[in-house]
Design a protein around this motif. Structure first.
Motif, PDB file in Angstrom:
ATOM      1  N   ALA A 121       0.815  -1.205   0.000  1.00  0.00           N
ATOM      2  CA  ALA A 121       0.000   0.000   0.000  1.00  0.00           C
ATOM      3  C   ALA A 121       0.854   1.264   0.000  1.00  0.00           C
ATOM      4  O   ALA A 121       0.461   2.291  -0.567  1.00  0.00           O
ATOM      5  N   LYS A 122       2.025   1.206   0.616  1.00  0.00           N
ATOM      6  CA  LYS A 122       2.901   2.371   0.705  1.00  0.00           C
ATOM      7  C   LYS A 122       3.791   2.540  -0.526  1.00  0.00           C
ATOM      8  O   LYS A 122       4.319   3.631  -0.765  1.00  0.00           O
ATOM      9  N   ALA A 123       3.968   1.486  -1.297  1.00  0.00           N
ATOM     10  CA  ALA A 123       4.970   1.471  -2.371  1.00  0.00           C
ATOM     11  C   ALA A 123       4.787   2.562  -3.423  1.00  0.00           C
ATOM     12  O   ALA A 123       5.774   3.175  -3.846  1.00  0.00           O
ATOM     13  N   PRO A 124       3.563   2.870  -3.892  1.00  0.00           N
ATOM     14  CA  PRO A 124       3.449   3.854  -4.970  1.00  0.00           C
ATOM     15  C   PRO A 124       3.944   5.244  -4.604  1.00  0.00           C
ATOM     16  O   PRO A 124       4.281   6.040  -5.485  1.00  0.00           O
ATOM     17  N   ASN A 125       3.991   5.546  -3.305  1.00  0.00           N
ATOM     18  CA  ASN A 125       4.382   6.881  -2.852  1.00  0.00           C
ATOM     19  C   ASN A 125       5.761   6.913  -2.214  1.00  0.00           C
ATOM     20  O   ASN A 125       6.101   7.871  -1.512  1.00  0.00           O
TER      21      ASN A 125
ATOM     22  N   ALA B 188      10.271   6.037  -5.559  1.00  0.00           N
ATOM     23  CA  ALA B 188      11.121   5.264  -6.472  1.00  0.00           C
ATOM     24  C   ALA B 188      10.672   5.472  -7.917  1.00  0.00           C
ATOM     25  O   ALA B 188       9.491   5.670  -8.194  1.00  0.00           O
ATOM     26  N   ASP B 189      11.630   5.411  -8.827  1.00  0.00           N
ATOM     27  CA  ASP B 189      11.288   5.459 -10.249  1.00  0.00           C
ATOM     28  C   ASP B 189      10.541   4.197 -10.666  1.00  0.00           C
ATOM     29  O   ASP B 189       9.622   4.246 -11.478  1.00  0.00           O
ATOM     30  N   VAL B 190      10.981   3.054 -10.119  1.00  0.00           N
ATOM     31  CA  VAL B 190      10.375   1.758 -10.434  1.00  0.00           C
ATOM     32  C   VAL B 190      10.089   1.030  -9.117  1.00  0.00           C
ATOM     33  O   VAL B 190      10.928   1.027  -8.218  1.00  0.00           O
ATOM     34  N   VAL B 191       8.925   0.440  -9.012  1.00  0.00           N
ATOM     35  CA  VAL B 191       8.604  -0.458  -7.903  1.00  0.00           C
ATOM     36  C   VAL B 191       8.433  -1.853  -8.481  1.00  0.00           C
ATOM     37  O   VAL B 191       7.707  -2.034  -9.455  1.00  0.00           O
ATOM     38  N   PHE B 192       9.139  -2.831  -7.889  1.00  0.00           N
ATOM     39  CA  PHE B 192       8.859  -4.195  -8.340  1.00  0.00           C
ATOM     40  C   PHE B 192       8.255  -4.990  -7.185  1.00  0.00           C
ATOM     41  O   PHE B 192       8.765  -5.019  -6.073  1.00  0.00           O
ATOM     42  N   LEU B 193       7.102  -5.551  -7.480  1.00  0.00           N
ATOM     43  CA  LEU B 193       6.360  -6.349  -6.525  1.00  0.00           C
ATOM     44  C   LEU B 193       6.882  -7.774  -6.613  1.00  0.00           C
ATOM     45  O   LEU B 193       6.830  -8.400  -7.675  1.00  0.00           O
ATOM     46  N   ASP B 194       7.374  -8.269  -5.493  1.00  0.00           N
ATOM     47  CA  ASP B 194       8.174  -9.494  -5.508  1.00  0.00           C
ATOM     48  C   ASP B 194       7.349 -10.718  -5.136  1.00  0.00           C
ATOM     49  O   ASP B 194       6.752 -10.777  -4.062  1.00  0.00           O
TER      50      ASP B 194
ATOM     51  N   CYS C 289       5.097   6.235 -10.573  1.00  0.00           N
ATOM     52  CA  CYS C 289       6.255   5.366 -10.801  1.00  0.00           C
ATOM     53  C   CYS C 289       5.898   4.314 -11.841  1.00  0.00           C
ATOM     54  O   CYS C 289       4.731   4.148 -12.206  1.00  0.00           O
ATOM     55  N   SER C 290       6.906   3.611 -12.314  1.00  0.00           N
ATOM     56  CA  SER C 290       6.666   2.415 -13.114  1.00  0.00           C
ATOM     57  C   SER C 290       6.504   1.239 -12.163  1.00  0.00           C
ATOM     58  O   SER C 290       7.062   1.240 -11.057  1.00  0.00           O
ATOM     59  N   VAL C 291       5.763   0.224 -12.577  1.00  0.00           N
ATOM     60  CA  VAL C 291       5.526  -0.920 -11.697  1.00  0.00           C
ATOM     61  C   VAL C 291       5.763  -2.212 -12.460  1.00  0.00           C
ATOM     62  O   VAL C 291       5.312  -2.383 -13.597  1.00  0.00           O
ATOM     63  N   THR C 292       6.516  -3.101 -11.823  1.00  0.00           N
ATOM     64  CA  THR C 292       6.835  -4.397 -12.403  1.00  0.00           C
ATOM     65  C   THR C 292       6.567  -5.487 -11.364  1.00  0.00           C
ATOM     66  O   THR C 292       6.379  -5.193 -10.180  1.00  0.00           O
ATOM     67  N   VAL C 293       6.581  -6.715 -11.813  1.00  0.00           N
ATOM     68  CA  VAL C 293       6.421  -7.860 -10.919  1.00  0.00           C
ATOM     69  C   VAL C 293       7.568  -8.826 -11.166  1.00  0.00           C
ATOM     70  O   VAL C 293       7.845  -9.185 -12.317  1.00  0.00           O
ATOM     71  N   ARG C 294       8.237  -9.214 -10.066  1.00  0.00           N
ATOM     72  CA  ARG C 294       9.236 -10.286 -10.195  1.00  0.00           C
ATOM     73  C   ARG C 294       8.534 -11.618  -9.991  1.00  0.00           C
ATOM     74  O   ARG C 294       8.043 -11.919  -8.902  1.00  0.00           O
TER      75      ARG C 294
END
Length: 321
Positions: free
Chosen positions: A23-27, A30-36, A65-70
């Motif tokens: 919930a905190k990650a988008p703010n 970071a330029d990129v957040v990767f959800l692990d 930010c950009s968002v990715t998933v590992r």
């Protein structure tokens, strides 16, 4: 075609099993957040983490930010469901998929094939790929990996922890130095010898950077394990930046501003770059191919370096507006 201009100064890792952190990650800045879904998630939590990530993608505001998933590794029973479930249910919110432990080009092509089928079935725009280079086989094949799937592959990331395990290196801190990896000076007058530490990851990281730059990819440095060692993180990030990396992972939100600081050109660098461009424009008007600035020769190569730096600053400024 893969997006080649995305900012990557900081890439924040967020465990898919932790809804509060999601919930905190988008703010987090970071330029990129990767959800692990991989290393940060215990086997018994994999399916719930996948559901958490899908919900986070669909309900949170990722516009900052950009968002990715590992996803999980291709050698696990979780990988195919990670790709299918996440992309089918939340692919419209996803910028890229991060593939761990990439050993060969075929690993990239496998995920790309799955993506193509899902995108066609669901009417989705193409989703990019990042590849983690974190095994001896992956580093051995890094040149071929960098050439795989140019229409999707955006970045390579140096995964130092698993790489160290793969080559059986002795390490005391993820991404840090090892006091045993040092050289001694010749004896001084009093017989003592100076000890100079070296960077055990220099060769691997430099090799990955060359593969990236030769193929239009973005090289990203991986984690630094001691979240309390600010000076150590900054030193590691500066080494990576000096080698040509675009950014670095943050495994804790406190590391995000550190990465942003290191991979943002300083005011002095920007001022010099602008002076170089102005000096070369004046030289062109005078019919000169090279000129001196502050007692140093500048030429066409100087222009390219300055143009790259100014372009990065302008991109950062656009992101702030």
């Amino acid at each position: 075609m893969a997006v080649k201009t995305r900012l990557h100064r900081s890439e924040l890792a967020v465990p898919g099993s932790n809804p509060r952190m999601l919930a905190k990650a988008p703010n987090a800045g970071a330029d990129v957040v990767f959800l692990d879904l991989e290393d940060a998630v215990a086997p018994e939590d994999k399916e719930q983490a996948r559901r958490n990530v899908i919900e986070a993608l669909n309900t949170l505001d990722w516009s900052r930010c950009s968002v990715t998933v590992r996803i999980n590794g291709l050698d696990t029973p979780y990988c195919y469901r990670d790709v299918i479930d996440v992309v089918e249910q939340a692919g419209r919110k996803l910028d890229a998929i991060l593939i761990p432990k990439v050993n060969r080009p075929e690993d990239i092509n496998f995920v790309a094939t799955l993506l193509s089928q899902i995108e066609q079935a669901k009417g989705l725009k193409p989703i990019n790929l990042y590849a983690l280079i974190e095994t001896a086989a992956g580093m051995d094949n890094v040149r071929e990996i960098a050439r795989a799937c140019p229409e999707r592959l955006e970045a390579l990331v140096f995964g130092v922890a698993d790489y160290a395990a793969s080559i059986q290196a002795r390490t005391t801190n993820i991404g840090g130095i090892n006091p045993d990896y040092a050289v001694l000076s010749d004896p001084l007058e009093d017989g003592s010898r100076l000890r100079h530490f070296s960077d055990p990851w220099h060769y691997a990281l430099a090799r990955m950077v060359v593969a990236c730059r030769a193929n239009g990819l973005r090289p990203i440095d991986g984690p630094f394990g001691d979240i309390h060692d600010t000076a150590g993180y900054l030193a590691a990030a500066r080494r990576a930046a000096a080698l040509g990396c675009e950014g670095k992972w943050a495994i804790h939100p406190s590391q995000v501003p550190l990465a942003n600081e290191v991979f943002t050109p300083s005011a002095a660098e920007v001022e010099r770059a602008r002076r170089i461009l102005e000096a070369m424009q004046q030289a062109a008007r005078e019919g000169k191919g090279a000129v001196a600035l502050d007692g140093r020769l500048i030429d066409a190569a100087s222009i390219r370096l300055a143009q790259n730096l100014i372009a990065k600053v302008e991109q950062i400024d656009r992101g702030k507006s």
